[in-house]
Every structure is written in structure tokens, then in C-alpha cells.
Scaffold this motif. Structure first.
Motif, short mmCIF file in Angstrom:
data_model
loop_
_atom_site.label_atom_id
_atom_site.label_comp_id
_atom_site.label_asym_id
_atom_site.label_seq_id
_atom_site.Cartn_x
_atom_site.Cartn_y
_atom_site.Cartn_z
N THR A 82 49.24 38.72 36.01
CA THR A 82 49.26 37.88 37.02
C THR A 82 50.43 37.93 38.08
N ARG A 83 50.88 39.50 38.80
CA ARG A 83 50.80 40.48 39.42
C ARG A 83 50.92 41.66 39.14
N VAL A 84 49.69 42.41 40.03
CA VAL A 84 49.65 44.23 40.55
C VAL A 84 50.08 44.80 41.12
N ARG A 85 50.49 46.34 40.99
CA ARG A 85 51.83 46.58 41.98
C ARG A 85 50.78 48.20 41.61
N ALA A 86 50.27 49.08 42.63
CA ALA A 86 50.34 50.24 42.49
C ALA A 86 51.33 50.94 43.79
N ASP A 142 41.23 45.14 52.95
CA ASP A 142 41.89 45.93 52.47
C ASP A 142 42.92 44.77 51.48
N ALA A 143 43.16 44.66 50.24
CA ALA A 143 43.82 43.79 49.46
C ALA A 143 44.16 44.50 48.47
N TRP A 144 44.26 45.97 48.04
CA TRP A 144 44.60 46.52 47.09
C TRP A 144 45.66 46.54 47.17
N PRO A 145 46.76 45.80 46.01
CA PRO A 145 45.46 46.76 44.15
C PRO A 145 45.35 45.17 44.05
N ARG A 146 46.04 43.81 44.71
CA ARG A 146 44.83 43.04 44.89
C ARG A 146 43.39 42.81 44.16
N TYR A 147 42.72 43.48 44.56
CA TYR A 147 41.27 43.63 44.12
C TYR A 147 41.13 44.69 45.12
N ARG A 148 39.77 45.23 44.45
CA ARG A 148 39.11 46.45 45.04
C ARG A 148 38.26 46.35 46.60
N THR A 149 38.10 47.15 47.79
CA THR A 149 37.37 46.99 48.68
C THR A 149 36.41 47.44 48.15
N VAL A 178 28.40 41.58 38.23
CA VAL A 178 28.96 41.37 36.78
C VAL A 178 29.75 42.78 37.02
N THR A 179 29.33 44.08 37.36
CA THR A 179 30.10 44.93 38.05
C THR A 179 31.39 44.70 38.35
N ASP A 180 31.24 44.24 39.56
CA ASP A 180 32.55 44.03 40.94
C ASP A 180 33.47 43.10 40.26
N ALA A 181 32.87 42.49 38.63
CA ALA A 181 34.26 41.60 38.64
C ALA A 181 34.84 42.60 36.78
N LEU A 182 33.99 43.70 36.12
CA LEU A 182 34.81 43.94 36.06
C LEU A 182 35.74 45.25 36.25
N PHE A 183 35.21 45.73 37.55
CA PHE A 183 36.21 46.54 38.72
C PHE A 183 37.02 46.29 39.55
N SER A 184 36.66 44.46 39.57
CA SER A 184 37.89 43.71 40.44
C SER A 184 37.20 43.89 41.46
N ILE A 185 36.25 43.98 42.44
CA ILE A 185 35.78 44.63 43.33
C ILE A 185 35.64 43.01 43.80
N GLY A 186 36.29 43.16 44.76
CA GLY A 186 36.71 41.66 45.27
C GLY A 186 36.08 41.48 46.63
N THR A 187 36.57 42.20 47.71
CA THR A 187 35.43 42.15 48.90
C THR A 187 34.54 43.55 48.68
N ARG A 188 33.01 43.28 49.29
CA ARG A 188 32.22 44.61 49.01
C ARG A 188 31.70 44.25 50.21
#
Length: 879
Positions: free
Chosen positions: A782-786, A535-542, A597-607
Motif C-alpha cells: 500500500t506504500r513503498v519508501r526507498a 519521475d514518481a520513484w518509488p511509487r513506480y519506475r520511469t 508484461v515486463t513493465d508490469a513485472l518491474f513496475s514501470i509506470g512511465t515509459r
């Protein structure tokens, strides 16, 4: 025998001779009224007996936690279990979201609405007591405790309505708590059990209003009922209104005047209105979320055949299409004897008999069916309100027996009605092989109880004067104590044995006829551990991918598309469907899509991808082989050019919609030729063939591909997701063989079983996708915080166009760019968007559930009204 002392009717008078007065200090009454004894014994015994019998039925069916077989049938495994697992995380501060927003499901969903729908019962807080790997046990305990509370509440109501022996009241309270409705519906939809508790409690509120008592506690009880589960609380409120009406109409004519009865009715209305107002902060959110939910196809109510309705009064019958009316044969016999029980005042017999008949008829008439269900005929179980009728039958049974065992004529007449009812239902498909054997044994035990109870006359401790029946023979002192006790014990054996067998058979029938999910086990535990590691949220989704059951991300973590809720937003469903995602439950259960493609659209970096080891079984936790893949994806917030208004609407091609949202053409979209069940086209060599056929049910196979791929389209309930078929060969020739399932329904217009969209084939060119990802990453945040329900992104200086948050633009999102004030978020092809003017270097988006402000204002007004009521009541008492 001494003549009875003259009595004065009081507020508890039900029209029978010998009204009662309660000695509150001792919890007992005079010889003209209730049985002596501690006032809480009956409810406590009913709670204990209900819990024991529910557990016994579970054990007899070999169902968890007392056996190896899963309880996770239908939505219990796909909705309620995952939601309770996630609720535990939220309460313990272990989730990325909070009470407003759930980041784990649907790429961001309204969680306060789901709390009000599934998790707002006080009993649900108990999940924090259990470890994470015992959530199935936690949910079972919550279910059992709700059933126990229903039994206790029903018993308290019965003893309030009419004096009588608490053991019999406890037995009837248990009959209500473990009705066919509970076993067939409530046990597998545990939030409805709060309505089962609410009905007797709201009837008690009506009793307090009738007598001018507890003006503050009454609204608080109403508020608790509506907060716990407003859906069944509405039905319980309608049922309580029926009970109050009967009580007002059957009051002793020498009792309260018409003005006082009207005052009681107004006090009840005040309690209900203030109570609902207090619940408004949650109820309003749920109501507006329901309005914005993905609409299900309209359902036309079709009443059950009367044969089936009559059969559902009998033991061991099960069906979700007919009303579950079993309350136990002894209880039903007593209820049917009420019209003929001459010891009960005629107006009382007439009033309650009419109420039972009219409510029974209301189940079968569409206008009243819609009234019971708040104007909307539900998808799925059409008789969700039948717990109210079960409660009315139990009240009728109590009134028939509270003053003493019904006379032989009444029992014979009631038995004749029961025989006619059983005969009328004998041909129903709902009749089980256990029904009539269990019924016969129960009738024998009930007959024995009646024979033992009759010589004792009225119940000991409820004497109302001389017994003037010509055939009455005063029993000996020992017989006066022993015979009623033996009768109650035999009645207990009959009722409990029949109830346990009925629960067992309903459990067994359900899991053999409906969909189910396997028990939680190594697959879920290993996937949860792998998700936590990656898990690396919010850098990208898992995204954990497909896990057996539903709402996978609520169980194992991650931030995927999978969500199953009655409140799934229409925006979420439409946006994901348009991009090639599949769904179940007519759109309210979008599922994950393993597509780069949808992984890129929704920032799913790990599947994660997993496959079961061996077949899935009901009696064995599954194991699986799990693989993890991490790929570069754009950040959660990206910057895009301002869209042209003419291109904002989604198109008919999922491939084209993905490209428009990505901002780059990454598919080769060939012309496809169809010859029978074969598709041919040409694509660049080495590109990936993707097949999109949301309504297709069967297999599709690419020549020289990876083998047949299953598609499970079954419109309108199920939509198949886009799937890869393999790589294009060096020749560039694409040939796809379709094999529709023989059982698939044909298109009503073309007669084809393989109905396909106009653009069913797309060939993904990875080099193009990689370039698009690099571009979005370079210009994105460049940076995302959630934090909970807020996302803040830092953008490159001079960013213009729009900032896009990779979350569906459901109602409730407000965003601000730089120092500007928050405003409702814009919509960019279904996602959250914020206009940029080149000066802002930060973007902040926050989610507030729609209706929260309005509900809070209504709640505050209701709280003031409650305080005013308390002050006025205190002044009146001092005067």
C-alpha cells in the motif's frame, strides 16, 4: 682540467662513476652529480608539456572539446561517460541511490563495485566542478590531468634513479605519458590511466624501501594506486617489482651488502602488503563482484605477429589487437643505444637490457600473459600491460643519456637496431600512411640534436671528472651552454611533433573503425527533462527507453533495465534474458525491453519512446521526437502465493517465464509451423503478436502488420530482445515473413541462418494482462519508501506467501518481515523475495555490497600495521 674529487657511493649510486649526494636544502647537488636547479621544475614541465601535447593532438584530429567530432568511441561513450555523469549526481546528492546501490541501472545494481572499477580515482571527484551538461568536457579534463600526472611522476622517478639534466628528464617523462598505449588505450579507457600514474609512483616506493626511507608514505602511495584502479595497479605493481629487482641486482658491488639488499626487498614487500590491505574495503568488493559477474566466453590468447609488434614501436600506428609500444623515435633511439653506451657501468647496461627484453618476450608468451592479467586473459584488448614496457624503455633511455650524450658508436649501434626494427615491421597492417614520413622527419631532427650534443661532452652541471676520451675537445664557455640547449630544443621539437601527429592519427583511425556514440545534445537534454518531470520513484519506475549510447538511465535518469558494466551480475543478465530482454557485450549490457508484461513485472509506470530526427552523426548532437506514456502497474513490492519448488526454475520460453513471474497466463502460445522463411500460426483476433528470436539477425514482418522489424542477434555477443510485430487480423491467421541478413552466420548444426527458439511467437491478450495487474495491485504494497540502498513496504494485513521486490536478486540483499531480524533475501524466479507468515505488515530490504565487511576488517588490520610501522620507525630515528 682539474681532477675530480674522490666520491663516496651513496644510496642513489647506479653503478656509474661519480655518485651523487643531494643537497636537500637547495634542491641541488655537488658538481659530481645532478644538474642544479629547483627539484620540482622537471616534473612540472613534464606535466605541462604532456597536457599541451595531448590537447594539441585532440585539436589536430578535430575532436571534442577542440572540434566538432565526438570522442565517445566504444566504451568511452557507453560506459565511462555515463558513469561519470551519474557519479556527479551521487556526489551532489541528486540520485535515488547511494554509494552502495544504483537504482537507475539494471533495476538495481551494486554501485560500490562500479565505483571501484570506474570512479575511485581522486581525479574523478572533479566532475562536481562542471555543470551537468558539460560532462564530456569534465571527462576530457580528468583524462588530461591524469596524463599530466603520469608525466610528472615519470620525470620524478627518472631524476631519482640517476642524476641528469631535468629538461631531458621532462621530455622523457612526457614520452612515457603520451606513449602509444595512452593514445590507443588509455585515452579511451580513462580509469586505466591511473595505472600509468601508479607505475612510476610504485617504483619510487621501491626506491624508498631500498634506502629505508618514508615507511609510512610508501604504503599510502600503494593504497592510493590500488584504490584508484586496482586492475592496472596490479600490473604496475608487477612492473615496479621488475624495476626494484634490477636496481638491487645492479647496485655497486662496493655498496650495500646482500643483507641490506634483502632488507630493502622486505621493506618493499611490507609497503605493498600494507598498502593493498588499506585498499581492501574497496578491492574486496570489486573482487567478489567480479566473481559474481556474468561470465564472458573464455578467451584463448593468440600472440601478435612479430611484424606487428615491431611496427607498434613506430609512430602513427594503431590497433587494439597488438601492443602499443610507441614512445617516440628519439626516446626509443636512446633506449636502444643503452647496451652500447660504455659510459654506463656494464652491470647496469646488462640489467636494464635484460629487463626490457624479458618483459617484451613476456607479452608474447601465454603463461606470462596470464600473469600480467591476474590469471584471466581479457576480452577485447589483450595487451593492457604494455604501459609497463613503455616505462622500462623510457628508463633505459634516461640511463643512456643522463650522464651525457651517448657516444657516436653507441648512437650508430642503437640506430642500426632501430633500422632493423623498422624494416621488420614495414609490412604490418598497422602501418599508417603517415608512419614513415613522420619517422623520416623525426630522425632528421634527432640526428641534428645528436650532432649538437656530442661536442658538449657531458651535460653542464653533471661533470663527473676529467673527460678522458681521446677525441674530446673542451668547448668554449658559450658553446658549453648553447650547444646542449639547442640539442634539447631540437630533441623537443622532434619528440613533440611526432607525438602530436601520432595522437592525431590514432584518434582518426579509431573513430573510423570502431563503434561510437554521438555527442551529447538536445536528445539527451530533452529526455532528461522529461524523465525528471515524470519521475514518481518509488511509487513506480520511469524508463527512458532507447537513447543513443549505452547506460542511458545514468545519463538521463529513470530506473530502467539498461546497464553496461564489467560487473553486471550473472543473476541480472540471466533473469532479464530469460524474460525476453536483449543484451550486448556477451551479457554484460542488458538493454531495455518495451513490453507491457515486463513493465508490469518491474513496475514501470512511465515509459518514454524516442526516435531520431535525421541520421546520427559523429560531428553533430542528435535531436529526437519524444513521447511519454503512463499506464497503471503494480507497486514495486507485490505479494504472491508461495511458489511450488518444481516450478521455480526458468523455462525455455520467454513468454512462459513472464507468465510464471506474473502469476497469470496472458499470452496465447500457438503451435507455429515453419515453411522455409515463413511462420504461420493462429491467435485470437485483436491480440498483439510478439516475436522472440534472440539469435536471429535480420527482419521479421507480419502480414498486414506494422512493417519489417529489425532483429540484431549475433551470438554470443548480442542477443536480440522480444519485439511486437502488429495486431492479429480478424481472421486470426498469423503469417510472419523472415528475411535473414545475408551476412548472418549460419547455425553450425542445421545450416539455417534464422535459428529460432521452440516458442518464438506469443500473442498477448490485453484483457488478461489488465486483470493480472489489478490483482497484483490489490494485494501488493500500500506504500513503498526507498532511501539509498533500503526499501520499506507496507503490506495489507494478513498477507501470506512471499513479498517480491521488483529487483534482481543479486548477492548482497538482506530482508526482514515485520520485527524479525534481517536475513539473506530469498530468490523468486530471479527477483528479491521475503517469506510472509500473515503477521508482518511491513517488509524491509537493504543492500550491502558483498565483501565490504571482510574488506573493512582487513583494512583495519592494515591501518594498525601502518601505525606500528610509524612508531617503530620513529623510535629507530630517535636511537
Amino acid at each position: 682540467m682539474r681532477p675530480a674529487a674522490p666520491t663516496v657511493p651513496d644510496e642513489d649510486d647506479d653503478g656509474e662513476p661519480g655518485g651523487v649526494r643531494e643537497d636537500a636544502a637547495r634542491g641541488a647537488v655537488t658538481a659530481r652529480g645532478r644538474a642544479s636547479g629547483p627539484p620540482r621544475v622537471g616534473p612540472a614541465v613534464a606535466a605541462l608539456l604532456s597536457g599541451v601535447l595531448f590537447c594539441l593532438a585532440t585539436a589536430l584530429s578535430r575532436t571534442a572539446p577542440f572540434g566538432p567530432v565526438t570522442r565517445n568511441i566504444v566504451d568511452l561513450g557507453q560506459q565511462y561517460l555515463p558513469y561519470h555523469a551519474y557519479w556527479r549526481k551521487v556526489l551532489l546528492g541528486e540520485s535515488h541511490g547511494d554509494a552502495f546501490l544504483n537504482w537507475n541501472s539494471g533495476f538495481g545494481s551494486n554501485f560500490l563495485g562500479d565505483i571501484g572499477t570506474y570512479l575511485s580515482s581522486p581525479f574523478d571527484l572533479l566532475v562536481v566542478v562542471f555543470p551537468a551538461d558539460r560532462i564530456e568536457t569534465a571527462l576530457y579534463v580528468v583524462t588530461a590531468l591524469k596524463i599530466m600526472a603520469a608525466g610528472a611522476a615519470a620525470t620524478a622517478l627518472l631524476l631519482r634513479l640517476r642524476p641528469g639534466p631535468w629538461p631531458v628528464a621532462a621530455l622523457l617523462g612526457t614520452a612515457y605519458a603520451l606513449s602509444g598505449w595512452t593514445f590507443n588505450y588509455g585515452a579511451s579507457v580513462p580509469m586505466w590511466l591511473d595505472g600509468l600514474i601508479a607505475f612510476p609512483l610504485l617504483c619510487l616506493v621501491g626506491e624508498w624501501a631500498r634506502s629505508g626511507r618514508r615507511p609510512v608514505l610508501g604504503p599510502l602511495v600503494v593504497a592510493l594506486a590500488w584504490i584508484a584502479n586496482f586492475y592496472t595497479a596490479y600490473m604496475a605493481t608487477v612492473g615496479a617489482a621488475v624495476v626494484l629487482t634490477v636496481r638491487l641486482l645492479t647496485t655497486d658491488p662496493d655498496g650495500p651488502a646482500a643483507r641490506e639488499r634483502l632488507a630493502g626487498l622486505l621493506r618493499a614487500a611490507r609497503s605493498v602488503l600494507i598498502g593493498i590491505g588499506l585498499a581492501a574495503p574497496l578491492v574486496t568488493v570489486v573482487f567478489l563482484a567480479t566473481k559474481g559477474a556474468d561470465p564472458t566466453p573464455a578467451t584463448t590468447f593468440a600472440p601478435a605477429a612479430w611484424t606487428d609488434l615491431f611496427a607498434r614501436f613506430l609512430p602513427a600506428t594503431a590497433s587494439v589487437a597488438t601492443p602499443a609500444l610507441f614512445i617516440g623515435t628519439p626516446s626509443l633511439l636512446l633506449a636502444l643505444a643503452l647496451p652500447f653506451q660504455r659510459a654506463v657501468a656494464p652491470r647496469v647496461r646488462a640489467g636494464w637490457t635484460a629487463a626490457v627484453l624479458l618483459v617484451t618476450l613476456s607479452l608474447q608468451w601465454e603463461p606470462t600473459h596470464l600473469l600480467w592479467h591476474a590469471g584471466a586473459s581479457p576480452n577485447g584488448i589483450p595487451y593492457r600491460q604494455t604501459f609497463v614496457l613503455c616505462g622500462l624503455l623510457v628508463i633505459a633511455a634516461w640511463l643512456s643519456v643522463a650522464g651525457g650524450a651517448p657516444r657516436p658508436v653507441a648512437l650508430l649501434a642503437g640506430g642500426a637496431l632501430f633500422g632493423a626494427l623498422a624494416w621488420a615491421g614495414r609490412g604490418s597492417a598497422d602501418i599508417d600512411r603517415w608512419t614513415f614520413p613522420v619517422l623520416a622527419a623525426t630522425l632528421l631532427a634527432a640526428l641534428g640534436a645528436a650532432l649538437l650534443a656530442l661536442p658538449a661532452g657531458r651535460w653542464r652541471g653533471t661533470r663527473t671528472g676529467a673527460d678522458t676520451r681521446p677525441d674530446a675537445v673542451p668547448p668554449s664557455r658559450s658553446g658549453a651552454r648553447l650547444l646542449p640547449a639547442l640539442a634539447v630544443l631540437l630533441l623537443l621539437a622532434a619528440q613533440t611533433g611526432e607525438t602530436a601527429v601520432t595522437g592525431k592519427r590514432i584518434e582518426e583511425q579509431q573513430r573510423s573503425e570502431v563503434s561510437w556514440a554521438p555527442p551529447l545534445g538536445p536528445w539527451h537534454a530533452e529526455m532528461a527533462a522529461e524523465v525528471a518531470r515524470a519521475d514518481a520513484w518509488p511509487r513506480y519506475r520511469t524508463d527512458p527507453g532507447e537513447v543513443p549510447g549505452g547506460n542511458d538511465t545514468l545519463l538521463v535518469g529513470g530506473q530502467g533495465a539498461d546497464v553496461y558494466s564489467s560487473l553486471t551480475s550473472a543473476t541480472t543478465s540471466a533473469t532479464l534474458s530469460g524474460l525476453g530482454f536483449g543484451f550486448y557485450a556477451k551479457g554484460r549490457h542488458p538493454v531495455t525491453l518495451d513490453n507491457p508484461v515486463t513493465d508490469a513485472l518491474f513496475s514501470i509506470g512511465t515509459r518514454m519512446r524516442s526516435r531520431p530526427i535525421g541520421p546520427l552523426r559523429q560531428d553533430r548532437p542528435p535531436t529526437a521526437a519524444i513521447t511519454t506514456t503512463t499506464t497503471p502497474v503494480p507497486p514495486l513490492v507485490t505479494v504472491r502465493p508461495a511458489p511450488h519448488p518444481a516450478t521455480t526454475a526458468p523455462g525455455d520460453s520467454a513468454f512462459r517465464n513472464q507468465e510464471l513471474l506474473l502469476g497469470a497466463p496472458v499470452y496465447e502460445l500457438p503451435a507455429v509451423r515453419r515453411t522455409g522463411r515463413t511462420l504461420t500460426a493462429r491467435c485470437p483476433a485483436g491480440s498483439e503478436v510478439w516475436f522472440w528470436a534472440p539469435e536471429f539477425h535480420g527482419t521479421a514482418a507480419l502480414d498486414a502488420g506494422d512493417g519489417p522489424v529489425d532483429f540484431d542477434g549475433r551470438p554470443p555477443a548480442v542477443r536480440a530482445p522480444m519485439r511486437p510485430l502488429g495486431a492479429v487480423p480478424a481472421s486470426g491467421a498469423v503469417r510472419i515473413a523472415l528475411r535473414p541478413d545475408p551476412k548472418a552466420k549460419a547455425d553450425t548444426r542445421t545450416g539455417e541462418k534464422a535459428r529460432l527458439p521452440a516458442q518464438a511467437v506469443g500473442c498477448l491478450v490485453r484483457e488478461r494482462l489488465d486483470a493480472a495487474v489489478r490483482q497484483l495491485t490489490a494485494t501488493g504494497a500500500t506504500r513503498v519508501r526507498a532511501t539509498g540502498h533500503t526499501v520499506t513496504a507496507e503490506l495489507p494485513p494478513g498477507s501470506t506467501g512471499i513479498a517480491v521486490l521488483a529487483a534482481p536478486r543479486i548477492s548482497g540483499w538482506h530482508c526482514a518481515a515485520g520485527d524479525t531480524g534481517p536475513a539473506p533475501a530469498r530468490d523468486h524466479r530471479g527477483l528479491v523475495a521475503v517469506p510472509l507468515d500473515g503477521r508482518a505488515t511491513t517488509v524491509t530490504c537493504s543492500f550491502r555490497p558483498p565483501g565490504l565487511r571482510l574488506g573493512t576488517a582487513v583494512g583495519a588490520a592494515a591501518l594498525l600495521a601502518l601505525a606500528l610501522t610509524a612508531v617503530l620507525h620513529a623510535r629507530a630515528r630517535r636511537r
